[in-house]
Design a protein around this motif. Structure first.
Motif, PDB file in Angstrom:
ATOM      1  N   GLY A 377       0.819  -1.207   0.000  1.00 32.81           N
ATOM      2  CA  GLY A 377       0.000   0.000   0.000  1.00 32.81           C
ATOM      3  C   GLY A 377       0.852   1.257   0.000  1.00 32.81           C
ATOM      4  O   GLY A 377       0.587   2.212  -0.746  1.00 32.81           O
ATOM      5  N   GLU A 378       1.919   1.256   0.829  1.00 33.54           N
ATOM      6  CA  GLU A 378       2.815   2.412   0.860  1.00 33.54           C
ATOM      7  C   GLU A 378       3.620   2.524  -0.432  1.00 33.54           C
ATOM      8  O   GLU A 378       3.822   3.631  -0.960  1.00 33.54           O
ATOM      9  N   TYR A 381       1.421   3.821  -3.291  1.00 34.92           N
ATOM     10  CA  TYR A 381       1.152   5.256  -3.129  1.00 34.92           C
ATOM     11  C   TYR A 381       2.340   6.096  -3.598  1.00 34.92           C
ATOM     12  O   TYR A 381       2.171   7.168  -4.200  1.00 34.92           O
ATOM     13  N   ARG A 405      -3.770   4.200  -0.466  1.00 34.26           N
ATOM     14  CA  ARG A 405      -2.972   4.190   0.764  1.00 34.26           C
ATOM     15  C   ARG A 405      -3.850   4.031   2.000  1.00 34.26           C
ATOM     16  O   ARG A 405      -3.547   3.235   2.898  1.00 34.26           O
ATOM     17  N   GLY A 680       5.398   5.190   7.678  1.00 33.15           N
ATOM     18  CA  GLY A 680       4.322   4.809   6.768  1.00 33.15           C
ATOM     19  C   GLY A 680       3.117   4.251   7.480  1.00 33.15           C
ATOM     20  O   GLY A 680       2.957   4.339   8.704  1.00 33.15           O
TER      21      GLY A 680
END
Length: 780
Positions: A377-378, A381, A405, A680
């Motif tokens: 997800g990080e 993004y 994110r 994060g």
């Protein structure tokens, strides 16, 4: 191998001078080689000869310094040699101090490596007819050359980074082991197996209840949405399905853990020959144990991480895996590693071993999902372009990267909460097995003092590993229950012992009567209790003690005393645990009172109160009211107003923590340090916030005004933005088995600050519990 003739001749002259006892001349020749030569083999040989010359000429201090240098910078074989030589030098030094005799500990002379000349041999072969190569264009030749170069680059292993070691200031006594000892008769007690059974039942009940709640909430959400039907299987009883799922996890647990270790944490195989070379004493224990019990050698795995860890998993001795880290092999002595290895080997032959492996394999499912979803997800993004493509309007595209994110953050932290929730009842299993591992270690090695040193050095090494990584590695948290000590134990003891005597910390911990109740939901027992038990074996074997610690409090208790301590233990619990504890006790008391009133009314034909025997809703409402009332009464004492003075402004943590006794004793303070932790979305819940100060390391607890819910919402401020930066933290210091600091405010650069809202969050919980209880009573 090309060797400079001058260096080679100089080495020969030095060896001859050493043999002729011309030590000053030999030292000069060896030092000249170390300074001028560029051949690492000759330099290592010269350093070994220089150590021998120093020892024989009476310069033991220089020999020790050179051995320590070789141990830090040399290759693996030279490090092992230097480690043995240091041990012999220190032993001889102690012996000379006590008896007056000087022991010659010089190593045997090491001859220089022979210079091999290359010889060419001609082999007569019949002439071959040259093969015709296909005609190719320059472009195709360049492409093939690039492909070959890429294959060569892929085939080359990536160089591993050098691992640093913690600087331990403590002078170890190096208390010896027993020369002749009788193996201990170790039996798993009935209370132990009863505890295991209760833990398994509690885990399955909690697992089933959480899945049912999730299924019910999911269907309620689907029903509220238009034109969407609920998922019908979620209305069924999931008990049989969950049992089948857990059985499958138990069966495949070794291979599932193999995949997790290899894919996520880059485990590699450690050959038996390499292990024997680096740890001969440990290898001897391994070989003798397997031959004695006629079991195959376990699979040995190696992790290239700084933190020293060792653990094992599997079903039976024939499929046992023992995993060690590079930090363990480089930071601990061979005899200390042998004691840890003995505990892992012995446990693999008992029925508890597959239970532990299955438990940690199950916990890897939610934790691996948390780790991977947060990572991707990080990463997504950061990689998604901020400018919209031509075919997508900008007002639509600008919300897509944050949506990815934020979705990853909510889902990943949901799995992290599941991991922590399901681990709670399993911690009772993990905690109980460590005392048996210690007994197995003593029984196989006869060296309880080395096991004590190993446990203490593990705390130093784990603290150093977290400081180097600037965060808690995911591996340390996911496999923490199987390690000999917990990484949070290492943070506490490993950092504070640099500023206060180790015995003082352990004696303080042993003097606390409520330490076992405060440690109920941790995966490891207190190190002080384990060290005391190990030193009891050393006393039994009539050995000098590595540590001088006092008897624990209380030394002996009757059942009546234990019940009294348990009843009064609520006074020292943290606020939420204390409120839950009081709510349950009040609920049991009210249940008995209502049940008794209902039975008496039936006997007296007074049926107006007979319904009290089944007044479950009123009972649940009363429990919630008691929980709410306890929170509201204790909130002012638990979170007092912060009054800063010279005493609590940047204080000495080690002194404060040895004066406090339990979490209800609060200390308001303001302290400076560097904020460590994960960056994060993987740290949106604040699960990895650590403050590194000049006087020690302390974990931080941070909460928004909406608690866990607010920590996962995208628009709330979090301390992640201050990671690896100098900050000033004000809050409330707590002293449990593992100390922590409840954050009130974090300030960076005197301009940017984030305020936590613990009192507001606790007040909202209390009000919500009271409203829920009132609703249940009105519906009765």
């Amino acid at each position: 191998m090309n060797v400079n003739n001058n260096d080679f001749n100089c080495l020969n002259l030095a060896q001859k001078a050493l043999a002729a006892r011309e030590y000053e001349s030999a030292i000069a020749q060896f030092e000249q080689i170390c300074q001028n030569s560029h051949d690492q083999t000759l330099i290592s040989t010269a350093k070994k000869g220089l150590v021998s010359a120093y020892i024989k000429s009476g310069k033991a201090e220089k020999a020790i310094q050179l051995c320590e240098e070789i141990q830090q910078t040399g290759d693996i074989s030279n490090q092992v040699w230097a480690r043995r030589q240091l041990k012999e030098l220190k032993t001889a030094e102690r012996l000379s101090e006590t008896t007056g005799f000087v022991v010659d500990t010089a190593p045997p002379d090491v001859s220089p490596p022979p210079v091999k000349k290359r010889q060419s041999f001609k082999k007569e072969t019949p002439p071959e007819t040259p093969k015709k190569k296909p005609i190719s264009s320059p472009k195709t030749e360049k492409k093939t050359a690039k492909k070959k170069q890429e294959k060569k680059n892929k085939a080359k292993p990536k160089p591993l980074k050098e691992l640093s070691k913690p600087s331990i200031k403590r002078e170890w006594r190096d208390a010896p082991s027993a020369e002749n000892w009788q193996p201990l008769s170790i039996k798993f007690q009935f209370r132990f197996w009863l505890r295991i059974a209760i833990s398994i039942v509690a885990f399955f009940w909690l697992f089933r209840a959480s899945i049912e709640i999730f299924m019910g909430l999911t269907n309620d959400l689907l029903v509220s949405l238009p034109d969407i039907r609920p998922f019908q299987p979620f209305y069924r009883d999931p008990t049989i399905t969950l049992i089948i799922f857990l059985v499958i996890v138990c069966i495949i647990s070794p291979w599932w853990l193999d995949g997790v270790m290899s894919i996520l944490y880059q485990r590699r195989k450690l050959s038996l020959s390499e292990f024997l070379t680096r740890c001969p004493d440990s290898g001897k224990i391994l070989r003798n144990y397997c031959r004695q019990h006629k079991i195959p050698f376990p699979y040995l795995g190696l992790l290239h991480i700084t933190s020293p860890v060792i653990f094992s998993y599997g079903h039976l001795p024939k499929n046992t895996r023992i995993i060690v880290s590079e930090g363990l092999l480089s930071q601990l002595e061979d005899e200390e590693i042998a004691t840890l290895l003995a505990g892992e080997l012995a446990m693999s032959r008992y029925g508890l071993f597959p239970i532990l492996s299955s438990a940690i394999a199950f916990l890897q499912i939610p934790y691996s999902l948390y780790y991977q979803i947060a990572y991707w997800g990080e990463k997504s993004y950061q990689k998604i372009p901020k400018r919209s493509p031509r075919f997508i309007p900008n007002w639509i595209w600008r919300d897509i990267p944050p949506l990815i994110r934020n979705s990853g953050a909510i889902i990943s932290n949901f799995f992290y909460l599941a991991y922590r929730l399901w681990q709670l009842p399993l911690n009772w299993i993990f905690q109980a097995q460590h005392f048996y591992r210690d007994q197995f270690s003593v029984s196989l090695t006869g060296n309880p003092n080395a096991k004590v040193r190993a446990l203490i050095k593990l705390t130093f090494g784990m603290t150093h590993g977290i400081e180097v990584e600037k965060q808690t590695p995911y591996f340390l948290e996911s496999f923490n229950p199987l390690f000999p000590i917990g990484y949070r134990q290492g943070l506490s003891l490993g950092s504070l012992s640099e500023h206060i005597a180790l015995e003082t910390i352990l004696n303080w911990e042993l003097s606390q009567p409520y330490r076992h109740y405060l440690n109920s939901f941790h995966s490891h027992p207190p190190i002080s209790d384990r060290a005391f038990n190990l030193l009891q074996f050393a006393t039994k074997y009539q050995l000098p003690l590595e540590l001088e610690i006092t008897n624990p409090h209380p030394s002996s208790r009757s059942w009546i005393d234990q019940i009294k301590t348990l009843i009064s233990a609520y006074r020292v619990f943290p606020l939420l645990q204390k409120s839950v504890y009081l709510g349950i006790i009040l609920g049991v008391i009210l249940r008995l009172i209502f049940w008794g009133m209902g039975i008496i009314s039936e006997q007296l034909d007074f049926f107006y109160l007979s319904w009290l025997t089944e007044a479950e809703t009123i009972l649940n409402g009363s429990i919630l009211f008691a929980f709410s009332l306890s929170l509201l009464i204790g909130i002012n004492h638990y979170f007092p107003n912060l009054k800063l003075s010279k005493e609590n402004n940047n204080p000495n943590l080690s002194q404060w923590l040895t004066q406090m006794t339990h979490p209800q004793e609060v200390a308001s303070l303001r302290i400076e340090g560097q904020l460590l932790g994960r960056s994060g979305i993987s740290n949106w819940l604040g699960q990895d916030l650590i403050l590194k100060t000049k006087r020690g390391i302390i974990p931080l607890h941070f909460s928004s005004r909406l608690g866990i819910i607010g920590n996962t919402l995208p628009n709330f401020s979090r301390p992640n933005q201050f990671i690896q930066k100098p900050v000033i933290v004000s809050g409330w210091l707590r002293r449990g088995v593992i100390p922590w600091l409840d954050v009130e405010r974090i300030t960076y650069n005197q301009r940017h600050s984030i305020q936590a809202h613990y009192p507001i969050w606790v007040t909202m919980i209390a009000v919500g519990a009271a409203i829920w209880g009132a609703q249940l009573i009105l519906q009765a």
